[in-house]
Design a protein around this motif. Structure first.
Motif, PDB file in Angstrom:
ATOM      1  N   ALA A  33     -94.547 -44.579 -18.212  1.00 46.98           N
ATOM      2  CA  ALA A  33     -95.319 -45.697 -17.662  1.00 46.98           C
ATOM      3  C   ALA A  33     -94.414 -46.833 -17.214  1.00 46.98           C
ATOM      4  O   ALA A  33     -94.645 -47.450 -16.168  1.00 46.98           O
ATOM      5  CB  ALA A  33     -96.330 -46.192 -18.697  1.00 46.98           C
ATOM      6  N   VAL A  34     -93.402 -47.137 -18.008  1.00 46.43           N
ATOM      7  CA  VAL A  34     -92.404 -48.143 -17.660  1.00 46.43           C
ATOM      8  C   VAL A  34     -91.048 -47.511 -17.930  1.00 46.43           C
ATOM      9  O   VAL A  34     -90.818 -46.975 -19.021  1.00 46.43           O
ATOM     10  CB  VAL A  34     -92.575 -49.440 -18.484  1.00 46.43           C
ATOM     11  CG1 VAL A  34     -91.517 -50.471 -18.120  1.00 46.43           C
ATOM     12  CG2 VAL A  34     -93.969 -50.025 -18.277  1.00 46.43           C
ATOM     13  N   ASP A  35     -90.141 -47.588 -16.943  1.00 44.61           N
ATOM     14  CA  ASP A  35     -88.918 -46.794 -17.039  1.00 44.61           C
ATOM     15  C   ASP A  35     -87.686 -47.601 -16.639  1.00 44.61           C
ATOM     16  O   ASP A  35     -87.041 -47.340 -15.635  1.00 44.61           O
ATOM     17  CB  ASP A  35     -89.045 -45.543 -16.154  1.00 44.61           C
ATOM     18  CG  ASP A  35     -87.969 -44.511 -16.440  1.00 44.61           C
ATOM     19  OD1 ASP A  35     -87.392 -44.544 -17.541  1.00 44.61           O
ATOM     20  OD2 ASP A  35     -87.708 -43.666 -15.557  1.00 44.61           O
ATOM     21  N   GLY A  36     -87.387 -48.617 -17.443  1.00 42.99           N
ATOM     22  CA  GLY A  36     -86.162 -49.379 -17.215  1.00 42.99           C
ATOM     23  C   GLY A  36     -86.348 -50.663 -16.437  1.00 42.99           C
ATOM     24  O   GLY A  36     -85.633 -50.900 -15.456  1.00 42.99           O
ATOM     25  N   CYS A  37     -87.276 -51.518 -16.864  1.00 43.51           N
ATOM     26  CA  CYS A  37     -87.534 -52.792 -16.168  1.00 43.51           C
ATOM     27  C   CYS A  37     -86.715 -53.919 -16.795  1.00 43.51           C
ATOM     28  O   CYS A  37     -86.621 -54.016 -18.022  1.00 43.51           O
ATOM     29  CB  CYS A  37     -89.017 -53.153 -16.250  1.00 43.51           C
ATOM     30  SG  CYS A  37     -90.057 -52.163 -15.190  1.00 43.51           S
ATOM     31  N   SER A  38     -86.174 -54.775 -15.948  1.00 43.58           N
ATOM     32  CA  SER A  38     -85.430 -55.946 -16.414  1.00 43.58           C
ATOM     33  C   SER A  38     -85.776 -57.143 -15.537  1.00 43.58           C
ATOM     34  O   SER A  38     -85.771 -57.038 -14.314  1.00 43.58           O
ATOM     35  CB  SER A  38     -83.916 -55.695 -16.357  1.00 43.58           C
ATOM     36  OG  SER A  38     -83.534 -54.638 -17.209  1.00 43.58           O
ATOM     37  N   PHE A  39     -86.084 -58.265 -16.164  1.00 48.43           N
ATOM     38  CA  PHE A  39     -86.300 -59.520 -15.448  1.00 48.43           C
ATOM     39  C   PHE A  39     -86.334 -60.652 -16.460  1.00 48.43           C
ATOM     40  O   PHE A  39     -86.436 -60.442 -17.671  1.00 48.43           O
ATOM     41  CB  PHE A  39     -87.608 -59.502 -14.630  1.00 48.43           C
ATOM     42  CG  PHE A  39     -88.853 -59.226 -15.430  1.00 48.43           C
ATOM     43  CD1 PHE A  39     -89.543 -60.252 -16.070  1.00 48.43           C
ATOM     44  CD2 PHE A  39     -89.355 -57.937 -15.538  1.00 48.43           C
ATOM     45  CE1 PHE A  39     -90.699 -60.006 -16.802  1.00 48.43           C
ATOM     46  CE2 PHE A  39     -90.506 -57.673 -16.265  1.00 48.43           C
ATOM     47  CZ  PHE A  39     -91.174 -58.697 -16.897  1.00 48.43           C
ATOM     48  N   GLY A  40     -86.226 -61.864 -15.965  1.00 46.51           N
ATOM     49  CA  GLY A  40     -86.325 -63.039 -16.811  1.00 46.51           C
ATOM     50  C   GLY A  40     -87.296 -64.042 -16.209  1.00 46.51           C
ATOM     51  O   GLY A  40     -87.416 -64.152 -14.992  1.00 46.51           O
ATOM     52  N   ILE A  41     -88.003 -64.762 -17.080  1.00 48.54           N
ATOM     53  CA  ILE A  41     -88.968 -65.761 -16.635  1.00 48.54           C
ATOM     54  C   ILE A  41     -88.523 -67.118 -17.170  1.00 48.54           C
ATOM     55  O   ILE A  41     -88.424 -67.307 -18.390  1.00 48.54           O
ATOM     56  CB  ILE A  41     -90.393 -65.441 -17.126  1.00 48.54           C
ATOM     57  CG1 ILE A  41     -90.786 -64.009 -16.742  1.00 48.54           C
ATOM     58  CG2 ILE A  41     -91.392 -66.439 -16.549  1.00 48.54           C
ATOM     59  CD1 ILE A  41     -92.147 -63.590 -17.262  1.00 48.54           C
ATOM     60  N   ARG A  42     -88.247 -68.037 -16.258  1.00 52.97           N
ATOM     61  CA  ARG A  42     -87.776 -69.360 -16.669  1.00 52.97           C
ATOM     62  C   ARG A  42     -88.936 -70.211 -17.186  1.00 52.97           C
ATOM     63  O   ARG A  42     -90.077 -70.058 -16.767  1.00 52.97           O
ATOM     64  CB  ARG A  42     -87.081 -70.061 -15.513  1.00 52.97           C
ATOM     65  CG  ARG A  42     -85.794 -69.379 -15.089  1.00 52.97           C
ATOM     66  CD  ARG A  42     -85.044 -70.202 -14.054  1.00 52.97           C
ATOM     67  NE  ARG A  42     -83.774 -69.552 -13.712  1.00 52.97           N
ATOM     68  CZ  ARG A  42     -83.653 -68.653 -12.738  1.00 52.97           C
ATOM     69  NH1 ARG A  42     -84.698 -68.317 -12.003  1.00 52.97           N
ATOM     70  NH2 ARG A  42     -82.474 -68.100 -12.506  1.00 52.97           N
ATOM     71  N   GLU A  43     -88.603 -71.100 -18.056  1.00 51.01           N
ATOM     72  CA  GLU A  43     -89.624 -71.968 -18.646  1.00 51.01           C
ATOM     73  C   GLU A  43     -90.311 -72.790 -17.558  1.00 51.01           C
ATOM     74  O   GLU A  43     -89.662 -73.420 -16.724  1.00 51.01           O
ATOM     75  CB  GLU A  43     -89.000 -72.891 -19.682  1.00 51.01           C
ATOM     76  CG  GLU A  43     -90.017 -73.637 -20.520  1.00 51.01           C
ATOM     77  CD  GLU A  43     -89.429 -74.179 -21.800  1.00 51.01           C
ATOM     78  OE1 GLU A  43     -90.211 -74.708 -22.613  1.00 51.01           O
ATOM     79  OE2 GLU A  43     -88.204 -74.096 -21.995  1.00 51.01           O
ATOM     80  N   GLY A  44     -91.642 -72.728 -17.538  1.00 52.13           N
ATOM     81  CA  GLY A  44     -92.433 -73.503 -16.600  1.00 52.13           C
ATOM     82  C   GLY A  44     -92.741 -72.816 -15.296  1.00 52.13           C
ATOM     83  O   GLY A  44     -93.468 -73.376 -14.469  1.00 52.13           O
ATOM     84  N   GLU A  45     -92.228 -71.605 -15.052  1.00 49.34           N
ATOM     85  CA  GLU A  45     -92.480 -70.931 -13.785  1.00 49.34           C
ATOM     86  C   GLU A  45     -93.580 -69.875 -13.910  1.00 49.34           C
ATOM     87  O   GLU A  45     -93.902 -69.416 -15.007  1.00 49.34           O
ATOM     88  CB  GLU A  45     -91.207 -70.302 -13.218  1.00 49.34           C
ATOM     89  CG  GLU A  45     -90.846 -68.954 -13.769  1.00 49.34           C
ATOM     90  CD  GLU A  45     -89.717 -68.282 -12.973  1.00 49.34           C
ATOM     91  OE1 GLU A  45     -89.497 -68.632 -11.796  1.00 49.34           O
ATOM     92  OE2 GLU A  45     -89.043 -67.399 -13.550  1.00 49.34           O
ATOM     93  N   ILE A  46     -94.146 -69.523 -12.756  1.00 51.83           N
ATOM     94  CA  ILE A  46     -95.086 -68.410 -12.678  1.00 51.83           C
ATOM     95  C   ILE A  46     -94.348 -67.250 -12.013  1.00 51.83           C
ATOM     96  O   ILE A  46     -93.917 -67.353 -10.862  1.00 51.83           O
ATOM     97  CB  ILE A  46     -96.340 -68.775 -11.872  1.00 51.83           C
ATOM     98  CG1 ILE A  46     -97.109 -69.907 -12.558  1.00 51.83           C
ATOM     99  CG2 ILE A  46     -97.258 -67.560 -11.719  1.00 51.83           C
ATOM    100  CD1 ILE A  46     -98.370 -70.336 -11.823  1.00 51.83           C
ATOM    101  N   PHE A  47     -94.199 -66.172 -12.747  1.00 48.53           N
ATOM    102  CA  PHE A  47     -93.483 -64.995 -12.282  1.00 48.53           C
ATOM    103  C   PHE A  47     -94.508 -63.911 -11.947  1.00 48.53           C
ATOM    104  O   PHE A  47     -95.245 -63.459 -12.811  1.00 48.53           O
ATOM    105  CB  PHE A  47     -92.529 -64.508 -13.371  1.00 48.53           C
ATOM    106  CG  PHE A  47     -91.611 -63.382 -12.944  1.00 48.53           C
ATOM    107  CD1 PHE A  47     -90.413 -63.649 -12.314  1.00 48.53           C
ATOM    108  CD2 PHE A  47     -91.962 -62.066 -13.173  1.00 48.53           C
ATOM    109  CE1 PHE A  47     -89.565 -62.622 -11.930  1.00 48.53           C
ATOM    110  CE2 PHE A  47     -91.130 -61.030 -12.800  1.00 48.53           C
ATOM    111  CZ  PHE A  47     -89.926 -61.306 -12.172  1.00 48.53           C
ATOM    112  N   GLY A  48     -94.567 -63.524 -10.677  1.00 48.07           N
ATOM    113  CA  GLY A  48     -95.543 -62.532 -10.242  1.00 48.07           C
ATOM    114  C   GLY A  48     -95.001 -61.116 -10.389  1.00 48.07           C
ATOM    115  O   GLY A  48     -93.821 -60.866 -10.129  1.00 48.07           O
ATOM    116  N   LEU A  49     -95.871 -60.191 -10.792  1.00 53.91           N
ATOM    117  CA  LEU A  49     -95.532 -58.769 -10.877  1.00 53.91           C
ATOM    118  C   LEU A  49     -96.576 -58.010 -10.081  1.00 53.91           C
ATOM    119  O   LEU A  49     -97.769 -58.051 -10.410  1.00 53.91           O
ATOM    120  CB  LEU A  49     -95.523 -58.317 -12.334  1.00 53.91           C
ATOM    121  CG  LEU A  49     -95.053 -56.886 -12.623  1.00 53.91           C
ATOM    122  CD1 LEU A  49     -93.629 -56.670 -12.130  1.00 53.91           C
ATOM    123  CD2 LEU A  49     -95.138 -56.588 -14.119  1.00 53.91           C
ATOM    124  N   VAL A  50     -96.145 -57.339  -9.000  1.00 56.34           N
ATOM    125  CA  VAL A  50     -97.087 -56.729  -8.068  1.00 56.34           C
ATOM    126  C   VAL A  50     -96.720 -55.271  -7.830  1.00 56.34           C
ATOM    127  O   VAL A  50     -95.554 -54.886  -7.916  1.00 56.34           O
ATOM    128  CB  VAL A  50     -97.108 -57.526  -6.735  1.00 56.34           C
ATOM    129  CG1 VAL A  50     -95.788 -57.403  -6.001  1.00 56.34           C
ATOM    130  CG2 VAL A  50     -98.259 -57.100  -5.846  1.00 56.34           C
TER     131      VAL A  50
END
Length: 334
Positions: A33-50
């Motif tokens: 289902a998920v196969d090696g995802c990497s990302f970071g979300i900074r404080e106060g931001e809206i991070f979209g996943l599409v």
């Protein structure tokens, strides 16, 4: 001016679900289902996943919120690992990380009144006395744009938009720092969607929320997000600021998604549509997650695929200067 640190860091996240074996001697197989995802979300931001339905967006969101344990990889919240946290750390994290689900009707207990639903998180965490909890409930109703006359109603007596406002209010009762919004408007009428999106953006400003916003709708993601990650078959194929992604998509899959946006922008090939070369039509259907193609998982459908794509998995490479924060997983981007 230095950038804000990451509040949430996802590193090489994986979630595999075992497939029942047809007989005891059959080899073990998994749905990745998920196969090696990497990302970071900074404080106060809206991070979209599409991405398309079934690509692993919601599973990623549940792991980011600590509701599912990863098969491998890690999720760090404010520098602490979410999985395997100690008892006290886990208690603090549960208050600091909340989730808004896609279907408000399914997320609310049909046997509980609105006032009880909103008060329940405070009672579970043993916060305040009865009068203090009721005062907090009244404040939350006002914050999410609901009238106090709804306190005694059951979820079935509310409209879809009102139910989603109650869900959002319940998620915010414990003053979380991080909110996962999993397709929060897809179950609502179009006329109500913009109201809920505006509410989430207002709450981000008022409360300083950090948000992972999950959606299959590109227009919605463009409206609310600061940065966006595009997901395909369990992997993130491109990450960029919302401006860079919609103005100049680099991955062939991202370009195909952009070309399908309806309306004047999608038809003209300008205004960030990614359609400078016209409509991109992909071959076939998304592969079965239990039978992921060799090499790049996207290569059977990719209009730019070469022999290399069928035998080697592309790594996620940084594009642009070091501070751009743009990544693409493709041998032939652009």
């Amino acid at each position: 001016m230095s950038e804000k640190p990451y509040l949430v860091e996802v590193r090489d996240l994986r979630k595999y679900y075992p497939i029942p074996r047809p007989h005891p001697f059959a080899g073990r197989r998994y749905v990745k289902a998920v196969d090696g995802c990497s990302f970071g979300i900074r404080e106060g931001e809206i991070f979209g996943l599409v991405g398309e339905s079934g690509c692993g967006k919601s599973t990623t969101g549940r792991m980011a919120a600590g509701l599912e344990i990863p098969t491998a990889g890690s999720v760090n919240f404010s520098g602490f690992p979410v999985a395997g946290a100690g008892r006290e750390e886990a208690r603090v994290m549960r208050r600091s990380m909340q989730i808004v689900f896609q279907d408000p009707a399914g997320a609310l207990n049909p046997r509980m009144r609105v006032g009880t639903i909103l008060e329940e998180p405070l009672r579970i965490q043993r916060i305040g006395n009865r009068d203090e909890r009721r005062e907090r409930v009244a404040e939350m109703l006002d914050l999410v744009g609901l009238d106090g006359s709804l306190l005694g109603r059951y979820p079935r007596e509310l409209s879809g938009g009102q139910r989603q406002r109650v869900v959002i209010g319940a998620a915010l009762m414990l003053d979380p720092r991080f909110l996962v919004a999993d397709e929060p408007v897809s179950a609502l009428d179009v006329s109500v969607q913009s109201q809920i999106l505006n509410l989430l953006m207002e709450l981000r400003g008022k409360l300083g929320l950090t948000m992972l916003f999950i959606s299959h709708n590109l227009d919605v993601v463009r409206y609310v997000s600061d940065r966006v990650a595009v997901m395909y078959l369990g992997r993130i194929v491109e990450t960029a600021s919302v401006g860079d992604l919609f103005d100049s998509p680099l991955h062939p899959y991202t370009r195909a998604l952009m070309s399908a946006i309806p309306g004047p922008a999608g038809a003209s090939g300008s205004s960030g549509s990614g359609r400078a070369g016209g409509r991109v039509v992909l071959r076939g259907d998304p592969p079965n997650p239990a039978e992921v193609p060799s090499g790049c998982p996207f290569h059977p459908r990719c209009p730019k695929a070469a022999d290399l794509c069928a035998v080697k998995v592309p790594e996620s490479e940084r594009v642009g200067n070091h501070g751009s924060g743009r990544f693409v997983r493709c041998f032939f981007p652009g």
